[in-house]
Design a protein around this motif. Structure first.
Motif, PDB file in Angstrom:
ATOM      1  N   GLU A 230     -17.686  60.375  46.830  1.00  0.00           N
ATOM      2  CA  GLU A 230     -18.054  60.751  45.473  1.00  0.00           C
ATOM      3  C   GLU A 230     -18.273  62.260  45.378  1.00  0.00           C
ATOM      4  O   GLU A 230     -17.857  62.899  44.415  1.00  0.00           O
ATOM      5  CB  GLU A 230     -19.301  59.992  45.011  1.00  0.00           C
ATOM      6  CG  GLU A 230     -19.054  58.540  44.692  1.00  0.00           C
ATOM      7  CD  GLU A 230     -18.898  57.643  45.914  1.00  0.00           C
ATOM      8  OE1 GLU A 230     -19.221  58.075  47.038  1.00  0.00           O
ATOM      9  OE2 GLU A 230     -18.439  56.500  45.732  1.00  0.00           O
TER      10      GLU A 230
ATOM     11  N   SER B 223     -12.865  56.287  39.127  1.00  0.00           N
ATOM     12  CA  SER B 223     -13.992  55.405  39.480  1.00  0.00           C
ATOM     13  C   SER B 223     -15.001  56.131  40.363  1.00  0.00           C
ATOM     14  O   SER B 223     -16.204  55.933  40.214  1.00  0.00           O
ATOM     15  CB  SER B 223     -13.500  54.121  40.145  1.00  0.00           C
ATOM     16  OG  SER B 223     -12.914  54.370  41.392  1.00  0.00           O
TER      17      SER B 223
ATOM     18  N   SER C 124     -16.998  58.390  38.106  1.00  0.00           N
ATOM     19  CA  SER C 124     -17.944  57.581  37.350  1.00  0.00           C
ATOM     20  C   SER C 124     -19.136  57.187  38.218  1.00  0.00           C
ATOM     21  O   SER C 124     -20.294  57.299  37.792  1.00  0.00           O
ATOM     22  CB  SER C 124     -17.238  56.340  36.802  1.00  0.00           C
ATOM     23  OG  SER C 124     -18.143  55.511  36.134  1.00  0.00           O
ATOM     24  N   ARG C 125     -18.848  56.730  39.435  1.00  0.00           N
ATOM     25  CA  ARG C 125     -19.914  56.336  40.349  1.00  0.00           C
ATOM     26  C   ARG C 125     -20.790  57.543  40.701  1.00  0.00           C
ATOM     27  O   ARG C 125     -22.017  57.453  40.732  1.00  0.00           O
ATOM     28  CB  ARG C 125     -19.311  55.705  41.604  1.00  0.00           C
ATOM     29  CG  ARG C 125     -20.299  54.989  42.477  1.00  0.00           C
ATOM     30  CD  ARG C 125     -19.679  54.115  43.567  1.00  0.00           C
ATOM     31  NE  ARG C 125     -18.454  54.609  44.173  1.00  0.00           N
ATOM     32  CZ  ARG C 125     -17.230  54.110  43.958  1.00  0.00           C
ATOM     33  NH1 ARG C 125     -17.066  53.103  43.122  1.00  0.00           N
ATOM     34  NH2 ARG C 125     -16.176  54.611  44.553  1.00  0.00           N
TER      35      ARG C 125
ATOM     36  N   ARG D 136     -21.291  60.297  38.870  1.00  0.00           N
ATOM     37  CA  ARG D 136     -22.112  60.636  37.694  1.00  0.00           C
ATOM     38  C   ARG D 136     -23.282  59.670  37.554  1.00  0.00           C
ATOM     39  O   ARG D 136     -24.406  60.084  37.259  1.00  0.00           O
ATOM     40  CB  ARG D 136     -21.263  60.602  36.426  1.00  0.00           C
ATOM     41  CG  ARG D 136     -20.362  61.790  36.236  1.00  0.00           C
ATOM     42  CD  ARG D 136     -19.762  61.814  34.844  1.00  0.00           C
ATOM     43  NE  ARG D 136     -19.022  60.607  34.527  1.00  0.00           N
ATOM     44  CZ  ARG D 136     -17.716  60.464  34.673  1.00  0.00           C
ATOM     45  NH1 ARG D 136     -16.995  61.448  35.129  1.00  0.00           N
ATOM     46  NH2 ARG D 136     -17.126  59.330  34.345  1.00  0.00           N
ATOM     47  N   ARG D 137     -23.011  58.382  37.752  1.00  0.00           N
ATOM     48  CA  ARG D 137     -24.069  57.372  37.633  1.00  0.00           C
ATOM     49  C   ARG D 137     -25.153  57.619  38.688  1.00  0.00           C
ATOM     50  O   ARG D 137     -26.352  57.555  38.384  1.00  0.00           O
ATOM     51  CB  ARG D 137     -23.479  55.973  37.790  1.00  0.00           C
ATOM     52  CG  ARG D 137     -24.456  54.853  37.519  1.00  0.00           C
ATOM     53  CD  ARG D 137     -23.821  53.464  37.547  1.00  0.00           C
ATOM     54  NE  ARG D 137     -23.176  53.174  38.830  1.00  0.00           N
ATOM     55  CZ  ARG D 137     -21.854  53.059  39.012  1.00  0.00           C
ATOM     56  NH1 ARG D 137     -21.018  53.201  38.000  1.00  0.00           N
ATOM     57  NH2 ARG D 137     -21.367  52.793  40.208  1.00  0.00           N
TER      58      ARG D 137
ATOM     59  N   ARG E 100     -27.139  60.684  37.640  1.00  0.00           N
ATOM     60  CA  ARG E 100     -28.000  60.342  36.500  1.00  0.00           C
ATOM     61  C   ARG E 100     -29.237  59.584  36.973  1.00  0.00           C
ATOM     62  O   ARG E 100     -30.360  59.880  36.561  1.00  0.00           O
ATOM     63  CB  ARG E 100     -27.218  59.502  35.483  1.00  0.00           C
ATOM     64  CG  ARG E 100     -27.926  59.300  34.171  1.00  0.00           C
ATOM     65  CD  ARG E 100     -27.095  58.514  33.166  1.00  0.00           C
ATOM     66  NE  ARG E 100     -25.732  59.005  33.017  1.00  0.00           N
ATOM     67  CZ  ARG E 100     -24.639  58.317  33.377  1.00  0.00           C
ATOM     68  NH1 ARG E 100     -24.750  57.107  33.882  1.00  0.00           N
ATOM     69  NH2 ARG E 100     -23.441  58.832  33.224  1.00  0.00           N
ATOM     70  N   THR E 101     -29.036  58.615  37.866  1.00  0.00           N
ATOM     71  CA  THR E 101     -30.158  57.833  38.400  1.00  0.00           C
ATOM     72  C   THR E 101     -31.136  58.730  39.151  1.00  0.00           C
ATOM     73  O   THR E 101     -32.351  58.650  38.955  1.00  0.00           O
ATOM     74  CB  THR E 101     -29.631  56.721  39.335  1.00  0.00           C
ATOM     75  OG1 THR E 101     -28.767  55.864  38.590  1.00  0.00           O
ATOM     76  CG2 THR E 101     -30.767  55.912  39.926  1.00  0.00           C
TER      77      THR E 101
ATOM     78  N   THR F   8     -33.040  60.987  36.718  1.00  0.00           N
ATOM     79  CA  THR F   8     -33.998  60.202  35.940  1.00  0.00           C
ATOM     80  C   THR F   8     -35.235  59.903  36.798  1.00  0.00           C
ATOM     81  O   THR F   8     -36.363  60.041  36.337  1.00  0.00           O
ATOM     82  CB  THR F   8     -33.356  58.901  35.442  1.00  0.00           C
ATOM     83  OG1 THR F   8     -32.236  59.244  34.637  1.00  0.00           O
ATOM     84  CG2 THR F   8     -34.339  58.074  34.642  1.00  0.00           C
TER      85      THR F   8
END
Length: 179
Positions: free
Chosen positions: A129, A159, A162-163, A165-166, A169-170, A173
Motif C-alpha cells: 500500500e 484497490s 483504496s486500502r 487511504r482507508r 483515515r483509520t 481518526t
C-alpha cells in the motif's frame, strides 16, 4: 528539453544529457526510495539504481518509457534490500526510523503537524500500500504508470490505493486528527 530526447542523447553517449536526466529524476527517485526505506539505506539504493540505469540505458528501446523503467529498477532494488533484511535473524534488523516520529494533536503548528502525521502514517503502511500511495500521490504518477512499475493490473493499484487511504483515515481518526 523532453526526457525522451535526453534519453536518446544519453544513449548516444552525451554525458551532459545523462547529467540532465539525473538532475531531473534524482529528487523524485530519492523521494520514492526514502519513503520505502530509511535514509541510510535509501542513499545506497539510489546509487545502485543510477548505476543500473547507466548500464541498462543503451538497451532501453522506448525512450518515452524512461520514468516507469527508472522506477521499476528502483522498485526491484528496494525489494531486494528488504528481502535481504527479512532474511537476516530478527536481532540483526536495524531499527526502522519512522519519519516524523510520534505525533500528538496540538503539539506543533497545524501545517507541520499535518505533514508530519501524513509522513508517519504513510511510513506505517504495509509495503504494498505504501508503494502505490507514494507513486500515485507523492510522485504524481498515473494509475497506468504505477501499475507498470509494480507489475500489477490497474485495478490492483486502485484497490491498494483504496486500502491505503482507508488505513490512513483509520489511523488519523484514532489519533484525533479527523476534521
Amino acid at each position: 528539453m523532453t526526457d525522451e530526447l535526453l534519453v536518446v542523447r544519453a544513449q548516444l553517449g552525451e554525458r551532459n544529457a545523462f547529467a540532465d536526466l539525473v538532475r531531473a529524476w534524482h529528487d523524485p527517485l530519492t523521494s520514492y526510495v526514502r519513503r520505502m526505506l530509511d535514509a541510510e539505506r535509501a542513499d545506497d539504493v539510489v546509487q545502485e539504481v543510477w548505476l543500473a540505469v547507466v548500464r541498462g540505458l543503451p538497451r532501453l528501446r522506448d525512450p518515452a518509457r524512461f520514468p516507469p523503467w527508472l522506477f521499476s529498477i528502483a522498485r526491484r532494488a528496494v525489494t531486494d534490500r528488504l528481502r535481504e533484511e527479512y532474511a537476516r535473524p530478527e536481532a540483526a534488523h536495524p531499527a526502522r526510523s519512522e519519519p516524523g516520529g510520534e505525533v500528538r494533536a496540538g503539539a506543533v503548528d497545524d501545517a507541520v503537524l499535518d505533514r508530519a502525521a501524513v509522513v508517519a502514517g504513510v511510513a506505517a503502511l504495509p509495503v504494498r500500500e505504501r508503494e502505490v500511495v507514494i507513486l500515485f500521490y507523492l510522485l504524481d504518477l498515473s494509475l497506468e504508470t504505477c501499475a507498470e512499475i509494480c507489475g500489477i493490473p490497474v485495478g490492483t493499484v486502485k484497490s491498494r490505493l483504496s486500502r491505503g487511504r482507508r488505513m490512513l483515515r483509520t489511523e488519523f481518526t484514532e489519533k484525533g486528527f479527523a476534521r
